[in-house]
Design an enzyme around this catalytic site. Sequence first.
Site, PDB file in Angstrom:
ATOM      1  N   SER A 126      -6.791 -18.236   2.239  1.00 18.74           N
ATOM      2  CA  SER A 126      -7.435 -18.061   3.546  1.00 18.74           C
ATOM      3  C   SER A 126      -6.752 -18.911   4.602  1.00 18.74           C
ATOM      4  CB  SER A 126      -8.903 -18.498   3.434  1.00 18.74           C
ATOM      5  OG  SER A 126      -9.473 -18.655   4.712  1.00 18.74           O
ATOM      6  N   TYR A 151     -15.724 -24.826   0.010  1.00 11.44           N
ATOM      7  CA  TYR A 151     -15.087 -23.501  -0.036  1.00 11.44           C
ATOM      8  C   TYR A 151     -13.611 -23.605   0.339  1.00 11.44           C
ATOM      9  CZ  TYR A 151     -13.347 -19.212   2.040  1.00 11.44           C
ATOM     10  OH  TYR A 151     -12.539 -18.163   2.393  1.00 11.44           O
ATOM     11  N   LYS A 155      -9.905 -23.141  -1.867  1.00 11.53           N
ATOM     12  CA  LYS A 155      -8.742 -22.302  -1.523  1.00 11.53           C
ATOM     13  C   LYS A 155      -7.461 -23.127  -1.637  1.00 11.53           C
ATOM     14  CE  LYS A 155     -10.802 -18.424  -0.890  1.00 11.53           C
ATOM     15  NZ  LYS A 155     -10.670 -17.441  -1.971  1.00 11.53           N
TER      16      LYS A 155
HETATM   17  C1  UD1 Z   1     -15.144 -17.992   8.402  1.00 16.81           C
HETATM   18  C2  UD1 Z   1     -14.993 -19.282   7.670  1.00 16.81           C
HETATM   19  C3  UD1 Z   1     -13.666 -19.251   6.968  1.00 16.81           C
HETATM   20  C4  UD1 Z   1     -13.623 -18.065   6.023  1.00 16.81           C
HETATM   21  C5  UD1 Z   1     -13.907 -16.785   6.768  1.00 16.81           C
HETATM   22  C6  UD1 Z   1     -14.084 -15.667   5.785  1.00 16.81           C
HETATM   23  C7  UD1 Z   1     -16.253 -20.956   8.942  1.00 16.81           C
HETATM   24  C8  UD1 Z   1     -16.171 -22.160   9.795  1.00 16.81           C
HETATM   25  N1  UD1 Z   1     -15.075 -20.405   8.583  1.00 16.81           N
HETATM   26  O1  UD1 Z   1     -14.114 -17.898   9.379  1.00 16.81           O
HETATM   27  O2  UD1 Z   1     -13.468 -20.452   6.258  1.00 16.81           O
HETATM   28  O3  UD1 Z   1     -12.355 -17.990   5.418  1.00 16.81           O
HETATM   29  O4  UD1 Z   1     -15.109 -16.904   7.521  1.00 16.81           O
HETATM   30  O5  UD1 Z   1     -14.311 -14.465   6.457  1.00 16.81           O
HETATM   31  O6  UD1 Z   1     -17.310 -20.511   8.592  1.00 16.81           O
HETATM   32  N2  UD1 Z   1     -19.325 -16.232  15.666  1.00 16.81           N
HETATM   33  C9  UD1 Z   1     -20.309 -16.085  16.611  1.00 16.81           C
HETATM   34  N3  UD1 Z   1     -21.534 -15.632  16.224  1.00 16.81           N
HETATM   35  C10 UD1 Z   1     -21.821 -15.310  14.927  1.00 16.81           C
HETATM   36  C11 UD1 Z   1     -20.809 -15.453  13.953  1.00 16.81           C
HETATM   37  C12 UD1 Z   1     -19.577 -15.920  14.349  1.00 16.81           C
HETATM   38  O7  UD1 Z   1     -20.092 -16.368  17.784  1.00 16.81           O
HETATM   39  O8  UD1 Z   1     -22.959 -14.925  14.644  1.00 16.81           O
HETATM   40  C13 UD1 Z   1     -17.989 -16.685  16.073  1.00 16.81           C
HETATM   41  C14 UD1 Z   1     -17.541 -17.956  15.394  1.00 16.81           C
HETATM   42  O9  UD1 Z   1     -17.945 -19.086  16.101  1.00 16.81           O
HETATM   43  C15 UD1 Z   1     -16.018 -17.774  15.385  1.00 16.81           C
HETATM   44  C16 UD1 Z   1     -15.824 -16.257  15.304  1.00 16.81           C
HETATM   45  O10 UD1 Z   1     -17.080 -15.687  15.709  1.00 16.81           O
HETATM   46  O11 UD1 Z   1     -15.484 -18.206  16.597  1.00 16.81           O
HETATM   47  C17 UD1 Z   1     -15.511 -15.769  13.912  1.00 16.81           C
HETATM   48  O12 UD1 Z   1     -16.482 -16.287  13.019  1.00 16.81           O
HETATM   49  P1  UD1 Z   1     -16.550 -15.829  11.492  1.00 16.81           P
HETATM   50  O13 UD1 Z   1     -16.566 -14.366  11.420  1.00 16.81           O
HETATM   51  O14 UD1 Z   1     -17.670 -16.581  10.854  1.00 16.81           O
HETATM   52  O15 UD1 Z   1     -15.176 -16.283  10.897  1.00 16.81           O
HETATM   53  P2  UD1 Z   1     -14.483 -17.747  10.877  1.00 16.81           P
HETATM   54  O16 UD1 Z   1     -15.437 -18.805  11.249  1.00 16.81           O
HETATM   55  O17 UD1 Z   1     -13.237 -17.653  11.666  1.00 16.81           O
END
Ligand code: UD1
Length: 339
Positions: A126, A151, A155
């Site tokens: 990842s 997690y 990785k």
């Molecule tokens: C997350 C994990 C990462 C993992 C990946 C798997 C964290 C910090 N990181 O990545 O380790 O490998 O998922 O798919 O959890 N967001 C919102 N609202 C929401 C959900 C997300 O604003 O309800 C934003 C988050 O702040 C981020 C972006 O959307 O900026 C992507 O979030 P997400 O889909 O959870 O992925 P990552 O955090 O990048």
Amino acid sequence: MKKTVLVSGGAGYIGSHTAVELVAAGYNVVIADNLSNSDRSGVEGVRRITGVEVPFVEVDCCDKAAFAKLFEQYAFDSVIHFAAFKAVGESVADPMKYYRNNLLSMMNVVDLMREYGRHNIVFSSSATVYGEADELPVTERTPRKPATSAYGNTKQMCEDILRDAVAAYDGLRGIALRYFNPIGAHPSALIGELPRGVPQNLVPYITQTAAGVRECLSIFGDDYPTEDGSCLRDYIDIVDLAKAHVAAIDRMVTGDGENYEIFNVGTGRAVSVFELVRTFERVNDLSLNYKVAPRRAGDVVAVWADTERANKVLGWRAERSLDETLRSAWAWERYVRKL
Ligand code: UD1
């Protein structure tokens, strides 16, 4: 003769899409999964899309004796090891659950490959290994940062287990694929992501909000040092991601490359949370209920991939547009909800 690939975690989101692309590329596939975070519908979807009765074995990769039976039964020379827990928050609350499951299953894969004289391992890594990177976009040479969750640590540790095993044991080869943010679903809408409970990731939360399952999407932070204040990520289409695994297997089967290699699997494009939401609304012609909420602990500001190595060395590149991917995500949600 057709070569066989074992797909551990093949009933899950990335595993099922990869199984489909492997079959399309001419491989035999065996799916192994303990169904701890997936169900048989993933396997059924693979069978319906491919028209092939892909064998499925319900087994826990942590149970070495049970897992070994699969090596006795099937003559695969390559394994794509997806099977792992993946919820960041849960891993912080219960780290031993993550270390036990993710590390033990990886070690069992390596041990059994050696014991049964099998050769090629692709590991699901990842972009989380880069943390808050000092340079953007990140290349495979960008230094990893200390993990901020169990997690993320598994990785990194599994990458290291694979690297060291491949260096020590003749005949073993490994590729670690560092995924950025996988999203979307198969164009048939027969397989896709099935999060249990409240989705932690952005796109499933968006699609469930659009479907009325969740009331309102929270955008975690609009005061980051980016153009629109929200975080930047590299959203990679799930079918494109699946095809990267086929390219990795092709590469190992033909004997090209070094014994241990790492590839970024992303698009090379940074997309903000606001941009993603706007694009989802536009391509699906709907309006999403959302609000700005405080930052989420542990989020990095920005990470996206330098994809040159995957493009040149692996001969793979992301092809599906974000529009198409977000249409497929919504089509899948409608299929799941029967909307
Ligand atoms: C997350 C994990 C990462 C993992 C990946 C798997 C964290 C910090 N990181 O990545 O380790 O490998 O998922 O798919 O959890 N967001 C919102 N609202 C929401 C959900 C997300 O604003 O309800 C934003 C988050 O702040 C981020 C972006 O959307 O900026 C992507 O979030 P997400 O889909 O959870 O992925 P990552 O955090 O990048």
